[in-house]
Design a protein around this motif. Structure first.
Motif, PDB file in Angstrom:
ATOM      1  N   LEU A 198       0.870  -1.183   0.000  1.00  0.00           N
ATOM      2  CA  LEU A 198       0.000   0.000   0.000  1.00  0.00           C
ATOM      3  C   LEU A 198       0.907   1.233   0.000  1.00  0.00           C
ATOM      4  O   LEU A 198       1.977   1.217   0.607  1.00  0.00           O
ATOM      5  CB  LEU A 198      -0.895   0.016   1.240  1.00  0.00           C
ATOM      6  N   PHE A 199       0.470   2.309  -0.675  1.00  0.00           N
ATOM      7  CA  PHE A 199       1.313   3.504  -0.746  1.00  0.00           C
ATOM      8  C   PHE A 199       1.196   4.284   0.563  1.00  0.00           C
ATOM      9  O   PHE A 199       0.100   4.686   0.944  1.00  0.00           O
ATOM     10  CB  PHE A 199       0.908   4.370  -1.933  1.00  0.00           C
ATOM     11  N   PRO A 200       2.318   4.527   1.223  1.00  0.00           N
ATOM     12  CA  PRO A 200       2.248   5.120   2.570  1.00  0.00           C
ATOM     13  C   PRO A 200       1.835   6.586   2.576  1.00  0.00           C
ATOM     14  O   PRO A 200       1.476   7.111   3.614  1.00  0.00           O
ATOM     15  CB  PRO A 200       3.678   4.959   3.098  1.00  0.00           C
ATOM     16  N   HIS A 201       1.906   7.265   1.401  1.00  0.00           N
ATOM     17  CA  HIS A 201       1.567   8.692   1.408  1.00  0.00           C
ATOM     18  C   HIS A 201       0.076   8.922   1.188  1.00  0.00           C
ATOM     19  O   HIS A 201      -0.390  10.048   1.268  1.00  0.00           O
ATOM     20  CB  HIS A 201       2.372   9.445   0.357  1.00  0.00           C
ATOM     21  N   LEU A 202      -0.674   7.851   0.908  1.00  0.00           N
ATOM     22  CA  LEU A 202      -2.108   7.991   0.657  1.00  0.00           C
ATOM     23  C   LEU A 202      -2.891   7.294   1.768  1.00  0.00           C
ATOM     24  O   LEU A 202      -2.448   6.290   2.319  1.00  0.00           O
ATOM     25  CB  LEU A 202      -2.475   7.349  -0.687  1.00  0.00           C
ATOM     26  N   ASP A 226      -7.751   6.498  -0.389  1.00  0.00           N
ATOM     27  CA  ASP A 226      -7.093   7.019  -1.585  1.00  0.00           C
ATOM     28  C   ASP A 226      -6.271   5.941  -2.277  1.00  0.00           C
ATOM     29  O   ASP A 226      -6.075   5.969  -3.500  1.00  0.00           O
ATOM     30  CB  ASP A 226      -6.217   8.227  -1.239  1.00  0.00           C
TER      31      ASP A 226
END
Lengths: 569, 212
Positions: free
Chosen positions: B91-95, B99
Motif C-alpha cells: 500500500l502507498f504510505p503517502h495515501l 485514496d
C-alpha cells in the motif's frame, strides 16, 4: 546502560557547536542589523536611524536587483528539481545508487566559481562553442556582439546554477529512493494500469519529496543569495541583489556599508520569504495532488516529458564536462585567435610562474581547507559518538542546528561577523578565516558522515564491549577503522566545500587572505583567460585530488579486507 | 481461448546460458487458481515479473503470455491489465486507505461522488467499513492484505498474480484471507496464478499445482 553515559562528551560538543557555529551566525546577524539601523562605530556611525534604508531604496537598480534575484533563484531551483526528478525517473532502474554517485561526484566536487568560469569560456561570444561553429556554421569571423554571458535576464547564471544543482538534486533523490521500496511501488502502480511517468509523479514523487525537503530549501537559499557564480555569469548592471550588496560592502566609499547592511537584511528576508512561498506551494500542490490522484487518471503521456528531462540533464552534464576541458585548454594556450577551434600554439608559461600569485593562493587554499576540514571532522565524530553513547536519536532542533549555516544566506551575516571579529582583533587573521570556513564545512561533513555512521553494524560494537573494550577503545579500534572510507569521503566533501568558499575568505580575510577562489573570481572579469584558466583549473583540481585520495587510501590501507570495501561507503 | 495462457515460457539470467526452469506451457481458466510451488531462488518471482511485464534488468525471457487469446508479451506492464498482489501488500504510505483504493479504481468510473461510493462499497465488502481516512501504517497485516486486494480488483484486472501474498501473515489469519481472496477470484471469474512455498496455500487454492 543509561542515557547519562557520555554526557560530558555531549555537553562539550554542544558547547563547541553553540559557541563555534551558532554564536558567530547570531553575532554576525546582530552586527549586520545594527549597521542597517545606523550603528557602526568603526566608521563613526553611532546614532540609530532609518537613513540606511532610505539610502538603500534610492540606490539605482535596487528594485531590478531584487527582481533578478527572485527570478534567477526560483527559476533555477524549480527547473533543477524537475530535471533531476525526470532524469531519476528515466534512469534510476538502470543504475544502482553507487553508479549514480560515481557519475555525479565530479559535478559536486567542482567548485561553483571554476565551473562558472569554464562555462563562460564555453558560451561567451568569443568562447569555445562559438569558435567550434565559426565561421562554417555561423559566418562569424569576429566574436558576435551578443550577450551570452552577463545577460540582463540572468539566463547564463541560471544555466550555471543548473549545471551544479541538478547533479546535487540527483544525488539526494537517488539517496531517498534507496530508502524506499521504489521498485515494488512502481510495479504495484503499473500493475494497476499506470504508465511509468505517471506512476512516478503520483506514487514515488510524494514519498521522495519529504526526504529531500531540507536540501531543496538549502538549494533555494543558495540560489537566491549566490555571489561568486553571479559575479562571473550573472547580469552586471544592475546585478542580482547579493552581488550588489557585496559591491556596496567593498566600495571605497565606506558610507555605503550602512545601506549595504540594510540590503543584507533584505537578502535574508528574501530567503525567508522564498522558503515560505515554496512551503506554501508545497501545501497547495499536496492538496491539489490528492484530488488529482483520487480521480484515478492513468495518463500514459508523461513519458515524453521524462525522456526530455533526461536528455536535458545529460546535455547539462556534457556542458559541465566541456567547461572543465575549456579551462584546461585556455590555461595551456599561447596563441588562440578567433575563430580557431583549438589554440594555434601551446605554452606552459602560465603554469611555470607560481610566484606570479597562484603559488601563494594555492598554499593558503590548502592550509585553510585542511584545517577547516580537520576541525569539522573531529567535531562531527565527537557529535556522532556522543549520540551513540547516549543511545539517543538526533532531536529535530539538533538537525536544524546542523542545517542553519546552509539556510541563512552568507551575505546576511558574514560582514557583520567580520565587524565582530574586528572588535576582537581577529579580522584578516588566518585563524578567523579557517573558523569562518568551518561554519560551512561542518554541516556537509556531518550530513555526509551521519548515515554511514548509523549504518554500522551494532553487533560489532556489542562484540567488542563483550570482549572488554571500553567506549574509547570501541571508538578508536573498531568504529573509526571500519568507517575509514566514509570518514575520508566526508573529509573530501568538506575540503571541496572549503575550496569553493568565496565570501568567507573575502570578508573575514579582509583582503589579506587570498585563495584560489577569491583570485579566480577577481581575475574572471579581466581579459587574460590563460591566467584565469590556471587558477580555475587548480581550484577544480583540488577537490578532485581529495576525492581521489578518499577513494584510493582505504583501498591501499585495507587492501586485504574485502569486507570493508563495499557496504558502508 | 479464455484465461491466462503461457506458451513455452523460459527465463534465463543474462550471465548464464541455462534457463532457470524448463519451458512452461499451461493455461489458467477463468475463475480458477493455478499454483506454482518450488524452492526459493528457483525463479518463481522472476516468472511472475515476466508475466506481469516487470522483468528486471539482467534477465532474458522467451515464450508468449496471452490473456483471453490476446498476446500481451510485448505490452508494457500498465497496458496488460494483470493485477498483482504482493507479500506485505505494498500500500502507498503517502495515501490514506481510501485514496489507495481510489488510486486503483478504474478511470472510467467518473465523478467524485461515484468514485467515493465505489471505494466505500469496496471497503465495506472487505470488512473495512469506515477505514477510508485511515493511515495504511495503522492497519494490521490482514487488513492491509484485504485493502490491497480491493485496490487491485477495483482496477478491473483480466488476470491476477499472487506473489506469496499470505506468507507474511499469522497462520490463524492465513485461512480467512485465503478464503477471502479465492472467493473474490471465483466470483469475478478472474484467472489467477499464485506462487508460494506453503503447501497449505496450494491445497486451499483447489486448482492444479505446478512444481518448478
Amino acid at each position: 546502560m543509561t542515557s547519562t553515559e557520555g554526557r560530558p562528551l555531549r555537553l562539550l560538543v554542544l558547547v563547541v557547536v553553540l559557541a563555534g557555529l551558532v554564536l558567530p551566525i547570531l553575532a554576525g546577524l546582530w552586527e549586520t542589523a545594527r549597521a542597517a539601523f545606523g550603528i557602526l562605530p568603526a566608521i563613526g556611525a553611532e546614532t540609530v536611524s532609518v537613513v540606511p534604508w532610505r539610502q538603500l531604496l534610492s540606490q539605482p537598480g535596487f528594485g531590478t536587483s531584487l527582481m533578478l534575484t527572485l527570478w534567477t533563484g526560483f527559476a533555477s531551483t524549480l527547473l533543477a528539481l524537475l530535471l533531476a526528478a525526470g532524469f531519476a525517473a528515466a534512469m534510476h532502474e538502470r543504475f544502482g545508487p553507487r553508479d549514480g554517485a560515481r557519475i555525479i561526484a565530479p559535478f559536486l566536487a567542482t567548485p561553483h566559481a571554476a565551473l562558472a568560469i569554464g562555462l563562460a569560456f564555453l558560451i561567451a561570444p568569443s568562447g569555445w562553442i562559438a569558435r567550434l561553429l565559426s565561421p562554417w556554421a555561423t559566418g562569424w569571423d569576429l566574436p558576435p556582439d551578443i550577450a551570452t554571458v552577463h545577460d540582463g535576464m540572468g539566463l547564463a547564471l541560471i544555466l550555471g546554477l543548473l549545471v551544479k544543482e541538478v547533479p546535487f538534486f540527483l544525488l539526494v533523490i537517488l539517496a531517498a529512493l534507496s530508502q524506499l521500496p521504489a521498485r515494488r511501488h512502481l510495479r504495484a502502480a503499473r500493475a494497476l494500469g499506470y504508465g511509468r511517468g505517471v506512476a512516478w509523479i503520483k506514487v514515488l514523487g510524494p514519498q521522495v519529496y519529504p526526504l529531500i525537503r531540507l536540501p531543496v530549501y538549502v538549494v533555494l537559499s543558495f540560489a537566491l543569495s549566490v555571489v561568486d557564480m553571479a559575479i562571473i555569469l550573472g547580469p552586471s548592471n544592475p546585478p542580482v541583489l547579493s552581488v550588489a550588496v557585496t559591491r556596496w560592502f567593498l566600495a571605497a566609499d565606506t558610507t555605503l556599508i550602512l545601506p549595504a547592511s540594510a540590503a543584507a537584511l533584505v537578502q535574508s528576508g528574501v530567503v525567508i520569504l522564498g522558503i515560505a512561498l515554496w512551503w506554501g506551494a508545497e501545501r497547495a500542490i499536496i492538496g491539489i495532488g490528492r484530488v488529482w490522484i483520487r480521480r484515478g487518471g492513468r495518463g500514459l503521456s508523461a513519458e515524453p516529458g521524462i525522456m526530455a528531462a533526461g536528455g536535458v540533464t545529460l546535455l547539462l552534464m556534457a556542458l559541465g564536462a566541456a567547461a572543465i576541458v575549456a579551462l584546461m585548454l585556455w590555461s595551456l594556450a599561447w596563441r588562440w585567435s578567433f575563430p580557431q577551434p583549438l589554440p594555434e600554439s601551446w605554452s606552459l608559461g602560465a603554469w611555470m610562474r607560481p610566484g606570479a600569485g597562484w603559488g601563494a593562493a594555492l598554499g593558503d587554499t590548502l592550509a585553510i581547507g585542511l584545517a577547516a576540514t580537520a576541525l569539522s571532522l573531529v567535531l562531527a565524530v565527537a557529535w556522532l559518538e556522543g549520540e551513540d553513547r547516549a543511545h539517543m536519536p538526533r532531536a529535530r532542533w539538533a538537525e536544524a542546528m546542523i542545517y542553519l549555516p546552509l539556510l541563512v544566506p552568507q551575505i546576511a551575516f558574514l560582514y557583520g561577523l567580520n565587524v565582530a571579529f574586528l572588535r576582537l582583533g581577529l579580522s584578516g587573521n588566518m585563524g578567523a578565516v579557517i573558523w569562518a570556513h568551518a561554519l560551512f564545512v561542518f554541516p556537509y561533513v556531518m550530513i555526509a558522515l551521519s548515515d554511514p555512521w548509523r549504518a554500522l553494524d551494532p553487533k560489532l560494537l556489542r562484540a567488542a564491549a563483550a570482549l572488554g573494550a571500553g567506549p574509547a577503545r570501541r571508538l578508536f579500534a573498531v568504529k573509526l577503522p571500519i568507517l575509514l572510507r566514509p570518514i575520508l569521503t566526508a573529509a573530501a566533501i568538506g575540503f571541496a566545500v572549503s575550496v569553493a568558499q568565496y565570501l568567507p575568505t573575502l570578508f573575514i580575510g579582509a583582503g589579506r587572505v587570498a585563495t584560489l577562489t577569491t583570485e579566480a573570481v577577481t581575475l574572471s572579469s579581466g581579459s587574460d583567460r590563460r591566467v584565469t584558466g590556471v587558477y580555475a583549473v587548480l581550484q577544480a583540481a583540488l577537490p578532485f585530488a581529495a576525492y581521489l585520495a578518499a577513494l584510493t587510501l582505504p583501498t591501499l590501507l585495507q587492501r586485504n579486507r574485502a569486507g570493508l570495501s563495499g557496504g558502508v561507503a | 481461448m479464455t484465461g491466462l495462457e503461457l506458451k513455452s515460457v523460459s527465463i534465463r539470467a543474462e550471465t548464464s546460458p541455462e534457463p532457470l526452469f524448463p519451458p512452461l506451457s499451461f493455461t489458467v481458466p477463468r475463475g480458477t487458481v493455478t499454483t506454482i510451488v518450488g524452492p526459493s531462488g528457483i525463479g518463481k518471482s522472476t516468472l511472475m515479473d515476466f508475466i506481469g511485464g516487470h522483468l528486471p534488468r539482467g534477465f532474458r525471457a522467451a515464450g508468449v503470455v496471452a490473456l483471453d487469446g490476446r498476446d500481451v508479451t510485448r505490452l508494457p506492464a500498465e497496458a496488460r491489465r494483470i493485477g498483482i498482489l504482493f507479500q506485505g501488500a505494498a500500500l502507498f504510505p503517502h495515501l490514506s486507505v481510501g485514496d489507495n483504493l481510489a488510486f486503483g479504481l478504474a478511470p472510467h468510473v467518473r465523478g467524485r461522488e461515484a468514485r467515493r461510493a465505489a471505494v466505500k462499497a469496496a471497503l465495506d465488502h472487505a470488512d473495512l467499513p469506515g477505514f477510508a481516512d485511515r493511515d495504511p501504517a495503522t492497519l494490521s497485516g490482514g487488513q492491509r492484505a484485504r485493502a490491497a486486494l480491493m485496490r487491485t480488483l477495483l482496477a478491473e484486472p483480466c488476470a491476477l498474480l499472487l506473489d506469496e501474498p499470505f506468507s507474511a501473515l499469522d497462520p490463524s489469519l492465513r485461512n480467512d484471507l485465503r478464503e477471502f481472496v479465492f472467493s473474490h477470484v471465483r466470483d469475478r471469474a478472474i484467472p489467477t496464478l499464485m506462487v508460494t512455498h506453503d503447501e497449505a496455500d496450494a491445497g486451499a487454492a483447489g486448482g492444479p499445482v505446478i512444481a518448478l
